[in-house]
Design an enzyme around this catalytic site. Sequence first.
Site, PDB file in Angstrom:
ATOM      1  CG  ASP A 236      21.835 -26.473  13.034  1.00 53.30           C
ATOM      2  OD1 ASP A 236      20.615 -26.246  12.844  1.00 53.30           O
ATOM      3  OD2 ASP A 236      22.719 -25.627  12.827  1.00 53.30           O
TER       4      ASP A 236
ATOM      5  CG  HIS B  24      12.656 -10.225  17.402  1.00 54.14           C
ATOM      6  ND1 HIS B  24      12.281  -9.112  16.666  1.00 54.14           N
ATOM      7  CD2 HIS B  24      13.812  -9.877  18.025  1.00 54.14           C
ATOM      8  CE1 HIS B  24      13.179  -8.158  16.838  1.00 54.14           C
ATOM      9  NE2 HIS B  24      14.119  -8.594  17.652  1.00 54.14           N
ATOM     10  CG  ASP B  25      12.445  -7.518  20.632  1.00 54.72           C
ATOM     11  OD1 ASP B  25      13.220  -8.492  20.739  1.00 54.72           O
ATOM     12  OD2 ASP B  25      12.746  -6.466  20.037  1.00 54.72           O
TER      13      ASP B  25
ATOM     14  CG  ASP C  62      19.127 -23.645   7.972  1.00 62.39           C
ATOM     15  OD1 ASP C  62      18.247 -23.643   7.076  1.00 62.39           O
ATOM     16  OD2 ASP C  62      19.482 -24.680   8.563  1.00 62.39           O
TER      17      ASP C  62
ATOM     18  CG  ASP D 215      17.371 -27.019  11.401  1.00 59.92           C
ATOM     19  OD1 ASP D 215      18.317 -26.706  10.639  1.00 59.92           O
ATOM     20  OD2 ASP D 215      17.453 -27.911  12.272  1.00 59.92           O
TER      21      ASP D 215
ATOM     22  CG  ASP E 123      17.089  -6.501  12.322  1.00 57.91           C
ATOM     23  OD1 ASP E 123      17.402  -5.422  12.841  1.00 57.91           O
ATOM     24  OD2 ASP E 123      16.164  -7.221  12.739  1.00 57.91           O
TER      25      ASP E 123
ATOM     26  CD  GLU F 108      13.636  -1.976  18.336  1.00 56.17           C
ATOM     27  OE1 GLU F 108      13.090  -2.760  19.114  1.00 56.17           O
ATOM     28  OE2 GLU F 108      14.874  -1.910  18.208  1.00 56.17           O
TER      29      GLU F 108
ATOM     30  CG  ASP G 130      18.341  -3.487  16.955  1.00 59.06           C
ATOM     31  OD1 ASP G 130      17.336  -4.201  17.108  1.00 59.06           O
ATOM     32  OD2 ASP G 130      19.227  -3.349  17.828  1.00 59.06           O
TER      33      ASP G 130
HETATM   34  C1  GLC Z   1      16.108  -4.392  19.602  1.00 64.57           C
HETATM   35  C2  GLC Z   1      15.872  -5.789  19.105  1.00 64.57           C
HETATM   36  C3  GLC Z   1      16.081  -6.730  20.249  1.00 64.57           C
HETATM   37  C4  GLC Z   1      17.509  -6.606  20.723  1.00 64.57           C
HETATM   38  C5  GLC Z   1      17.866  -5.160  21.048  1.00 64.57           C
HETATM   39  C6  GLC Z   1      19.347  -4.993  21.099  1.00 64.57           C
HETATM   40  O1  GLC Z   1      15.195  -4.007  20.548  1.00 64.57           O
HETATM   41  O2  GLC Z   1      14.624  -5.894  18.517  1.00 64.57           O
HETATM   42  O3  GLC Z   1      15.790  -8.054  19.917  1.00 64.57           O
HETATM   43  O4  GLC Z   1      17.698  -7.386  21.856  1.00 64.57           O
HETATM   44  O5  GLC Z   1      17.416  -4.256  20.077  1.00 64.57           O
HETATM   45  O6  GLC Z   1      19.902  -5.139  19.822  1.00 64.57           O
END
Ligand code: GLC
Length: 569
Positions: A30, A341-342, A34, A26, A103, A269, A211
Amino acid sequence: MTSQDSDRDWWRTAVVYQVYPRSFADSDGDGIGDLRGLIQRLDHLERLGVDVVWLSPIYRSPQDDNGYDISDYQDIDPTFGTLADVDELIAAMHERGMRLMMDLVVNHTSDEHPWFVESRSSTDNPKRDWYWWRPPREGMAGGTPGAEPNNWESAFSGTVWEHDEASGEYYLHVFSRKQPDLNWENPEVREAVYAMMRWWLDRGVDGFRMDVINLISKDPALPDGIVHAGTYGDSSPYLINGPRIHEFLAEMHREVMQGRDRKILTVGETPGATVEDGLLYTDAARRELDMVFTFEHVGVDHAQTKWDLIPLQLTALKAVLGRWQVGLADVGWNSLYWNNHDQPRAVSRFGDDGAWRERSAKLLGTVLHLHRGTPYVYQGEELGMTNHPFGSIDEFRDIESLNHHAQAVGLGVDPDRVLESLRSRGRDNARTPMQWDASPHAGFTTGEPWLPVNPNHTEVNAEAATADEGSVFHHYRRLIELRHQEPVVALGDFTMLLPDDEAVYAFTRSLDDVELLVVANFSGEPVGADVDVAAWADAEVLLDNVGHAAAAWDGRLEPWQALVLRRTR
Ligand code: GLC
């Protein structure tokens, strides 16, 4: 092979680093990361040696799902910065020889995207058909329980349908109700998406992480799914790897990627994709995607849903990863990941985040990076960052966790059990701020971080790790260097050994006359590895996470020890 061709193959030896911008750095206090924060931290990535950065969404978004709900694909959310910052990021990365992968979230938009606002405005709006609108179930009044057009469940709990009072119809949202699904059957939708992608490529980005891309083709009949348990039906046969998915991806490749002056890297993904699907997606001759993220190996430690925890069996993990290695050996290409991140932090999930944190983090890195495919490093993984010690439900922020908690507790599940699975599998574990140093808030922000910093940042942080040659960071740096230097790491054949061993993960890699043996002890006890030790007696030790200069390896492994041996034939 012409020089242009070989340049187009650079990605086969590449390592990708994922930045979750909200939690990376950051710059303006905030409490939310970023783009300027990322630009200021590029040295860290350069030192690690990564080739590509996958940047999670920075587009304009109401942030219902932390940016995976996009209201403008061609602008940056003010939280993260400006388009000028992106241009500067691209230039700064290219100067360092790194590439940027954006992404791409096009299964759905935000409900605040102008496309959806128009679509919602009336049943005869020209964009009505850009999304999935359906009347209530026959004979039922819209908005009443059971009147939803079908029985599918949202990935974020509850029904996939949201009732729109004004028109009396429902719209489909596989994720949150603020993430309506785009209707890819409509060619105008596809053209708009391709135009947007070309715009980003013209701006200088080098690839896309797509995604939930295997959800874009749905069975237009949207039939009820079979109810296995509970109230909802199984939507997967009608939603995942749908009837036109390969046609859409080939079209996207033709319309967007083909004919560019440089290689555009793509990774999809693909939850629910089997090896056979993966082969179709990544066969270079089919021109769809370069690689996909399988979910099979991150499904071995849960039952029906991700919240039903079961203990990890190493044999199950090896069986899955080995199957993908074999399946995509000659045609296609694997992506390799433990973290994103998931997912919860790998060292807490597959390693030991207590006494053996550093050693098991290095072991996990070694095993993953020595597979064939493209390794992904998620921010903080290179430090051995761990799951967060979450207390009550009030400490969680993720919509998936909050919705699941509300639904499960509402159905009478013991709240302690629900919390236990959230602590173990919740996505916020991956999203606590990057740990840069030992100062308050770990050097992530001068303000109040949007999600608390893990208290172990006083010990686990980038400043300490980069200063210590024996750290997880330097181990990852060596792994990346090894991939760049030893062709067998990226390109060699893979052979799994000891598939039935519950403690030892062992395999060989071979290319021409070079052969590697990788052996790793996934346990806190010393073990003997049942491999042909004599054959490796004269081998060179390329990597060892324990640090003894093993003269000749005798087949024994210390707790969480991982070794890479090299011999020539
Ligand atoms: C993918 C992303 C996830 C998101 C989902 C909906 O699985 O990695 O973070 O919540 O798609 O976009």
